[in-house]
Scaffold this active site. Structure first.
Site, PDB file in Angstrom:
ATOM      1  N   ASP A 123       0.830  -1.209   0.000  1.00 18.99           N
ATOM      2  CA  ASP A 123       0.000   0.000   0.000  1.00 18.99           C
ATOM      3  C   ASP A 123       0.869   1.265   0.000  1.00 18.99           C
ATOM      4  OD1 ASP A 123      -2.366   1.409  -0.002  1.00 18.99           O
ATOM      5  OD2 ASP A 123      -2.662   1.277   2.164  1.00 18.99           O
TER       6      ASP A 123
ATOM      7  N   HIS B  84       2.259   3.602  -8.918  1.00 21.28           N
ATOM      8  CA  HIS B  84       2.104   2.177  -9.233  1.00 21.28           C
ATOM      9  C   HIS B  84       3.308   1.687 -10.038  1.00 21.28           C
ATOM     10  CE1 HIS B  84      -1.767   2.344  -7.493  1.00 21.28           C
ATOM     11  NE2 HIS B  84      -2.356   3.012  -8.460  1.00 21.28           N
TER      12      HIS B  84
ATOM     13  N   LEU C  65      10.376 -20.801  -4.318  1.00 19.24           N
ATOM     14  CA  LEU C  65       9.342 -19.958  -3.702  1.00 19.24           C
ATOM     15  C   LEU C  65       8.029 -19.983  -4.496  1.00 19.24           C
ATOM     16  CD1 LEU C  65       8.735 -17.563  -1.644  1.00 19.24           C
ATOM     17  CD2 LEU C  65       9.500 -16.046  -3.479  1.00 19.24           C
TER      18      LEU C  65
END
Ligand code: IPE
Ligand code: IPE
Ligand code: MG
Length: 273
Positions: free
Chosen positions: A35, A52, A146
Site C-alpha cells: 500500500d 504504481h 518460492l
C-alpha cells in the site's frame, strides 16, 4: 539463506540484519499488503499511476529476497475486489503494469525457481491480462522454489464464499448435500491458498492499521507488521527488518508460553502445614 548472503556485503546493514535472522525459524509464508503507491506519487506531485509504476521494483526485490531467504510462500496483494471503485484510467494502468511485470519478470522468476500462482476472481479480469497471467503460471508450474501468490481481484470474503460454494457443489455432485456438515478443514482446503500454509507474517506498508479484506481466514494467527514506509520505497532492508521483528515475537496460539526459562518458573513457597 546462503543464497541471500551471496548478494550481501559483510558489514553493511542488510548483512547485519541477515546475521540476526535465525534460519531455523523463518516465516514459511509472508503476505504483503503493498500500500501507499498513490501517496508516494502525490508527495512528488506526480500522477497516482507513477506510484504504481514505481511499485514494480519493490515487487521484484521482495520476490528475490524471499526466494534467497528460503521462505516457502509469498502472497502479494496487487488488486482488491474493491479497487474497481478507482478511476478507470488508474485501473487500466494497473492492468497494463501487471502485464508489463509478467512479461519482463518471467526470465527472472525462472532463474529464481519461483512458481507463480494467481489468486482471486480472475474470470473478471480483462482477457489480455488473464492470458498473460495464465501463460506465466503455466511457464513456472514446474518450479520448486518460492511460491508467489499474486492476489488480483481478490477479496477475503469472496474467497470464503467461493470455498463454501465449492464444498456445496462437490457435495451436490456426490449426492451428499443432505448430510453435509461444514467444518474448518472443508473450508480451508477449498480456499485459493489451500496449497500453502497460512501466513506467519503479514506486512502492510504505508502505516494503515487495517486488513482491507485480505486473507481473512488465513491470518487468524499471523503476526502483523505495519511499517510507515510507502510501497515504492520498500527495500530488501525493510523486508529483513520485518523478519527480524517477526522472530522477536512470541507466538502462543491461545495457549501459554511453550518453554519458560527456568529462572522464571515460580515455585510457590510451601508454608508450614
Ligand atoms: C496500493 O497503493 C496499490 C493498489 C491498491 C493497487 P494505493 O494506490 O492504495 O496507494 P495509496 O493508499 O492511495 O497511497
Ligand atoms: C489494499 O489497499 C489493496 C491493495 C494493496 C491491493 P487499499 O488502498 O485498496 O486499501 P484501503 O482502501 O486503504 O483500505
Ligand atoms: Mg491504498
Amino acid at each position: 539463506m546462503k543464497a541471500l548472503f551471496d548478494t550481501l556485503h559483510p558489514g553493511d546493514r542488510d548483512w547485519e540484519l541477515a546475521q540476526a535472522i535465525d534460519p531455523t525459524r523463518l516465516p514459511e509464508h509472508i503476505a504483503i499488503i503493498m500500500d501507499g503507491n498513490g501517496r508516494w506519487a502525490e508527495r512528488r506531485l506526480l500522477p497516482r499511476v507513477a506510484g504504481h509504476k514505481a511499485g514494480i521494483g519493490p515487487v521484484r526485490s521482495a520476490v528475490e529476497t524471499c526466494a534467497r531467504l528460503g521462505v516457502k510462500a509469498l502472497t502479494l496483494y496487487a488488486f482488491s475486489v474493491e479497487n474497481w471503485k478507482r478511476p478507470r484510467h488508474e485501473v487500466e494502468t494497473l492492468w497494463r503494469l501487471l502485464r508489463y511485470y509478467l512479461k519482463q519478470e518471467l526470465p527472472e522468476l525462472q532463474r529464481n525457481d519461483v512458481r507463480l500462482q494467481a489468486i482471486g476472481r480472475l474470470e473478471a479480469l480483462p482477457a489480455a491480462v488473464r492470458g498473460e497471467l495464465e501463460s506465466a503460471v503455466e511457464a513456472t508450474a514446474n518450479n520448486r522454489g518460492l511460491l508467489v501468490n499474486l492476489a488480483i481481484n481478490y477479496g477475503g470474503r469472496a474467497e470464503i464464499v467461493d470455498a463454501v460454494n465449492a464444498v456445496l457443489e462437490m457435495a451436490r455432485l456426490e449426492g451428499s448435500l443432505g448430510t453435509l456438515k461444514m467444518d474448518e478443514d472443508l473450508i480451508a482446503t477449498n480456499l485459493y491458498t489451500a496449497s500453502c500454509p497460512d501466513p506467519d507474517l503479514l506486512i502492510r506498508t504505508s502505516g494503515e492499521m487495517r486488513i482491507s479484506n485480505f486473507l481473512l481466514w488465513q491470518i487468524a494467527y499471523a503476526e502483523l507488521y505495519v511499517t510507515e514506509t510507502l510501497w515504492p520505497d520498500f527495500t530488501r532492508t525493510d523486508l529483513l527488518e520485518a523478519v527480524v521483528a517477526y522472530q522477536k515475537r512470541e507466538r502462543r496460539y491461545g495457549g501459554l508460553r511453550a518453554d519458560p526459562p527456568a529462572d522464571r518458573i515460580l515455585i510457590p513457597a510451601l508454608g508450614p502445614s
